[in-house]
Design an enzyme around this catalytic site. Structure first.
Site, mmCIF file in Angstrom:
data_model
loop_
_atom_site.group_PDB
_atom_site.id
_atom_site.type_symbol
_atom_site.label_atom_id
_atom_site.label_comp_id
_atom_site.label_asym_id
_atom_site.label_seq_id
_atom_site.Cartn_x
_atom_site.Cartn_y
_atom_site.Cartn_z
ATOM 1 N N GLU A 86 0.842 -1.197 0.000
ATOM 2 C CA GLU A 86 0.000 0.000 0.000
ATOM 3 C C GLU A 86 0.876 1.246 0.000
ATOM 4 O O GLU A 86 0.435 2.334 0.356
ATOM 5 C CB GLU A 86 -0.975 0.003 1.174
ATOM 6 C CG GLU A 86 -0.379 -0.140 2.545
ATOM 7 C CD GLU A 86 -1.442 -0.087 3.638
ATOM 8 O OE1 GLU A 86 -1.949 1.016 3.903
ATOM 9 O OE2 GLU A 86 -1.757 -1.146 4.212
ATOM 10 N N CYS A 113 -3.478 -3.843 4.405
ATOM 11 C CA CYS A 113 -2.503 -4.818 4.910
ATOM 12 C C CYS A 113 -2.839 -6.267 4.546
ATOM 13 O O CYS A 113 -2.093 -7.172 4.896
ATOM 14 C CB CYS A 113 -2.401 -4.702 6.435
ATOM 15 S SG CYS A 113 -1.888 -3.063 6.993
ATOM 16 N N HIS A 128 -2.359 -10.439 12.330
ATOM 17 C CA HIS A 128 -1.835 -9.195 11.757
ATOM 18 C C HIS A 128 -1.391 -8.273 12.886
ATOM 19 O O HIS A 128 -2.071 -8.142 13.902
ATOM 20 C CB HIS A 128 -2.908 -8.525 10.903
ATOM 21 C CG HIS A 128 -2.556 -7.139 10.482
ATOM 22 N ND1 HIS A 128 -1.360 -6.828 9.867
ATOM 23 C CD2 HIS A 128 -3.240 -5.964 10.599
ATOM 24 C CE1 HIS A 128 -1.321 -5.526 9.619
ATOM 25 N NE2 HIS A 128 -2.447 -4.985 10.052
#
Length: 388
Positions: A79, A111, A233
């Site tokens: 990103e 993400c 994450h």
């Protein structure tokens, strides 16, 4: 046919900011970062180290000439794109000397995109079992000076080689994804830094985890006791810990619960030193788990929760292969210790430097330390990369 991750490479910047120093500069107690976020250091990249150089360095360390001849797809998940049209993977393909008859693309969904890239890679190898796919997650997390997100910045890239008969991890084909249209973290084209609704984003992360996990259990008939570890994450480790605590059922044995917590600690070892690397954060946690856990063994199953704001979430699992330990390193912390420490003033100057592009589209840069590759200059609006 078994398909999975055969090799993993990692690269980060050559500069580091100690969060204790940042805390003092921002009028905060160091514990707000070290305990409140569970972060100690941030990797900081200069203008000559971008997602291309990080990606190429991460892959360069693991690829052989035979790999370069067998790879027919390079997928970059990021990103932090360098161009609105040209995929950064095209530059990486060239820098690594991968055979020319290969596909190179870039994927984006905050993400989460690295997980989508792995899925695409798996499908390709299923169809062409003798070929390989290089999946790279590469990002530079950048927030405004003094912003709430500033202590969760970072920079790094993970390179994963997807093949048949993988030596590290095999896909178990139990993926379940969820999509919801929200604005918890986003960056419009006209902004160099993201907009974040912090409290809302935290709630969405945790709710996406729990609702996806509930549906995953229904469809797969699995529970947490079947996993030796569960990687999440890592926008910052404390949030992932909250997520893990919500997943662990009250009826789980103390022994099983403690094993998950011990392996969680192993999974955040590198992130505590690097910070948030967006698309690569989950996979840096996975690599950290594999290289720092004291209780994993071949055959163990590892659960993963991928999350990208906006939002897409996915839960899936991988299985450790017989000789996985031979494909890993045990000295990575020594590499992280070699980074040059920055004062807060040095960090602000280096990290937020912008290219001074002339009307003719040219720019030159000061000399900074980078990995195996560097952005040398911009010439006629074209980014010029070199191997050091």
């Amino acid at each position: 046919m078994t398909i999975g991750i055969d090799k993993i490479g990692f690269a980060t910047s050559q500069y580091v900011l100690k969060l204790e120093a940042l805390a003092h500069a921002r009028g905060q107690t160091p514990e707000k970062y070290t305990s409140g976020l569970m972060l100690d250091e941030l990797s900081i990249s200069p203008i000559t180290e971008d997602i291309v150089t990080l990606a190429a360095s991460a892959a360069d360390d693991i690829l052989t000439d035979e790999d370069r001849a067998s790879i027919d797809m390079v997928i970059m998940a990021t990103e932090s794109g360098i161009d609105q049209s040209k995929a950064a993977s095209v530059c990486v393909h060239h820098l690594l000397g991968i055979q020319p008859f290969a596909r190179a693309i870039e994927m984006k969904e905050a993400c989460y995109a690295g997980t989508a890239a792995l899925n695409y890679a798996k499908l390709h190898v299923q169809q062409y079992p003798d070929r390989k796919v290089l999946v790279i997650t590469s990002d530079i997390a950048k927030y405004g000076i003094g912003s709430a997100g500033e202590p969760t910045q970072g920079a790094g890239a993970l390179a994963m080689l997807v093949t048949k008969k993988p030596r590290i991890l095999a896909f178990l084909d139990d993926n379940l994804a969820q999509t919801r249209d929200i604005y918890d973290f986003w960056r419009p084209n006209y902004s160099t830094t993201p907009f974040v609704d912090g409290i809302y984003s935290t709630k969405q992360y945790l709710d996406s985890l729990l609702t996806t996990w509930e549906e995953y259990q229904k469809r797969q008939q699995k529970d947490l006791s079947q996993f030796a570890a569960f990687c999440l994450h890592l926008p910052y480790p404390k949030l992932a810990l909250k997520g893990l605590n919500k997943l662990i059922p009250k009826e789980m044995t103390e022994e099983a619960s403690q094993r998950l917590r011990d392996n969680f600690d192993a999974s955040i070892t590198y992130s505590r030193k690097v910070g948030n690397i967006y698309t690569g954060s989950l996979y840096l946690g996975l690599l950290s788990l594999l290289e720092n856990s004291q209780n994993l063994k071949a055959g163990d199953k590892i659960g993963l929760f991928s999350y990208g704001s906006g939002a897409v979430a996915e839960i899936f699992s991988l299985q450790l292969q017989e000789d996985y330990g031979k494909m890993l390193r045990k000295d990575r912390m020594a590499d992280l210790a070699k980074r040059s420490a920055l004062s807060v003033a040095e960090y602000e100057k280096l990290f937020f430097e912008e290219a001074n592009v002339t009307d003719d589209g040219n720019a030159t840069f000061a000399t900074y330390d980078t990995g195996n590759f560097a952005l040398k200059s911009i010439q006629q609006h074209q980014r010029i990369y070199v191997r050091k």
